[in-house]
Design an enzyme around this catalytic site. Sequence first.
Site, mmCIF file in Angstrom:
data_model
loop_
_atom_site.group_PDB
_atom_site.id
_atom_site.type_symbol
_atom_site.label_atom_id
_atom_site.label_comp_id
_atom_site.label_asym_id
_atom_site.label_seq_id
_atom_site.Cartn_x
_atom_site.Cartn_y
_atom_site.Cartn_z
ATOM 1 N N LEU A 41 0.818 -1.221 0.000
ATOM 2 C CA LEU A 41 0.000 0.000 0.000
ATOM 3 C C LEU A 41 0.844 1.261 0.000
ATOM 4 C CD1 LEU A 41 -3.135 0.866 2.046
ATOM 5 C CD2 LEU A 41 -1.075 2.224 2.473
ATOM 6 N N ASN A 43 0.441 5.439 0.522
ATOM 7 C CA ASN A 43 -0.463 6.570 0.774
ATOM 8 C C ASN A 43 0.262 7.890 0.573
ATOM 9 O OD1 ASN A 43 0.225 5.294 3.470
ATOM 10 N ND2 ASN A 43 -0.815 7.044 4.322
ATOM 11 N N ASP A 44 0.354 8.739 1.556
ATOM 12 C CA ASP A 44 0.778 10.129 1.323
ATOM 13 C C ASP A 44 2.123 10.279 0.605
ATOM 14 O OD1 ASP A 44 -1.164 10.008 3.259
ATOM 15 O OD2 ASP A 44 -0.033 11.083 4.782
ATOM 16 N N GLN A 60 4.555 7.278 1.828
ATOM 17 C CA GLN A 60 4.149 6.348 2.875
ATOM 18 C C GLN A 60 3.947 4.977 2.244
ATOM 19 O OE1 GLN A 60 3.124 7.079 6.569
ATOM 20 N NE2 GLN A 60 4.984 8.021 5.786
ATOM 21 N N TYR A 103 5.851 7.938 9.931
ATOM 22 C CA TYR A 103 4.692 8.585 9.317
ATOM 23 C C TYR A 103 5.111 9.813 8.507
ATOM 24 C CZ TYR A 103 0.926 5.723 11.350
ATOM 25 O OH TYR A 103 0.034 4.733 11.643
ATOM 26 N N ARG A 162 0.934 15.111 14.133
ATOM 27 C CA ARG A 162 1.845 14.501 13.152
ATOM 28 C C ARG A 162 1.978 15.297 11.857
ATOM 29 N NH1 ARG A 162 -2.335 10.659 13.916
ATOM 30 N NH2 ARG A 162 -4.035 10.934 12.441
HETATM 31 C C1 FRU Z 1 -2.668 10.713 6.165
HETATM 32 C C2 FRU Z 1 -1.975 9.987 7.305
HETATM 33 C C3 FRU Z 1 -1.019 10.912 8.048
HETATM 34 C C4 FRU Z 1 -0.048 9.938 8.641
HETATM 35 C C5 FRU Z 1 0.076 8.906 7.553
HETATM 36 C C6 FRU Z 1 0.302 7.503 8.040
HETATM 37 O O1 FRU Z 1 -3.118 9.850 5.178
HETATM 38 O O2 FRU Z 1 -2.915 9.435 8.202
HETATM 39 O O3 FRU Z 1 -1.635 11.744 8.995
HETATM 40 O O4 FRU Z 1 1.176 10.522 8.926
HETATM 41 O O5 FRU Z 1 -1.128 8.962 6.820
HETATM 42 O O6 FRU Z 1 0.561 6.660 6.966
#
Ligand code: FRU
Length: 480
Positions: A41, A43-44, A60, A103, A162
Amino acid sequence: MKSEKEQQLIEQAYAEMKKYRDMVEKDYYRLHYHLMPPVGLMNDPNGLIHWNGVYHVFYQWMPFHTGHGAKFWGHYTSCDLVHWKQEKIALAPSEWFDKNGCYSGSAIDNDGVLTLFYTGNVKDEYGNRQTYQCMAMSKNGIDFEKKGVVVTLPDGYTAHFRDPKVWKKEKNWYMIVGAQSNSLDGRAVLFRSKNLFDWEYLGAIAGGNLNRLGDFGYMWECPDLFELGGQEVLLVCPQGLKAEGMKYHNVHQSGYFVGCLDYETAQFFHGAFTELDRGFEFYAPQTMLDEKGRRILIAWMGVPDQDEDKHPTVAHRWVHALTLPRELKLKDGKIYQKPVEELQMLRKDKIAYSGVTIANEEIMLEGINGDVIELYLENIHLLGDMEIAIRSEVRLIYNSGERVLTLERKSFANGLTEKRQCYLEYLHSLHMFLDTSSIEVFVNGGEEVFTARFFPHKNNQTISFAANGQLVFDIEKWSL
Ligand code: FRU
């Protein structure tokens, strides 16, 4: 030097990549010109920076399955924002201060040292969350060494604290962090430092029940603050907003405030919140200022908790991607987003028609079809309603009576039709990027953008145009 534990985790992630490479690559829905995880996966986007002529995009990453968890920082580089190289894994969740996830965070150039700031996510033995803002450094931009914790949780906030974004203003460094106050309001919190190690807490500059904003969600994630067109823009992702008319229909939101930041008093005077994207999958955008002076945004083409496990790509052991890089401009207090011009390098086999006229009918145009293409419609003149149907899965509809633009798709979670909409005074142009299972539509030169994933049948590559009334337009199409 990386610790032995970090090195071990990195080896495990490489093994996972190798094990599933074939399965991932056989997926028709792999994108051709967007950034994706090699497995697992994504993400960000994190740590966006143009450094010594090279664009760095970290992200991420959960390599071991297609859900969330103890995140790594994956890493891509590019000289042109179009062709990307997969680099070594930058960070793995190995230390006491980041063991449950490295994160989201950002990157800066500190006198020739590429320096990352990220959140160390920690769960204690009772499952309680702890959060640390951490630093890592690299001289070559590829091998990162962790430097540990630089900011601990200030009073007044829960451990949902965060996503540090750091920048320099005159002689000081500033860090903005996404937060939840003890009153359970989402906040954006500012710190200042002279040396990047010692940070002074300046307070919340924006948030729910601050600055005349009422309730505005229980948590703000991924803040980014930058100057654009002589003003300050704060991007944030508020969680917990209720849908309101055509706004806020995704599970979590992403948008911005335009205003003026007083760096001395740490006060941010700002206007209303505007969503950055009108589509289904868009979250956690981050920006960088590149060496050409452009403010470039890349976002996650996904939303947390929004049917993530239902994406068909999960069967091929991967999920999610990043958006195209977009250049931002501020016009009359509104952000315009345009795909970066370098993307034109991908164009092949142009087909164009001018003065296409449709009256109360549905047509297809010879050669205007495909699954990995760019489409540009301009000089749109419409009396009535129009509709563009893409691969029988997505429809873009403009109703000129109501002045509403709609993106409709067949839900990949339950097969039902779902839509996202926005008010649009006039429709002049539509610039669309299709990439097997993604669509990005830039409306009127970036005045509005719709981003979404969709999962059409491989053999269905049709695009049709229909009008109820009369529609005239020019169109160009390229294979990418
Ligand atoms: C946003 C989030 C951030 C965090 C990260 C964890 O999508 O929840 O706040 O740092 O993803 O993967």
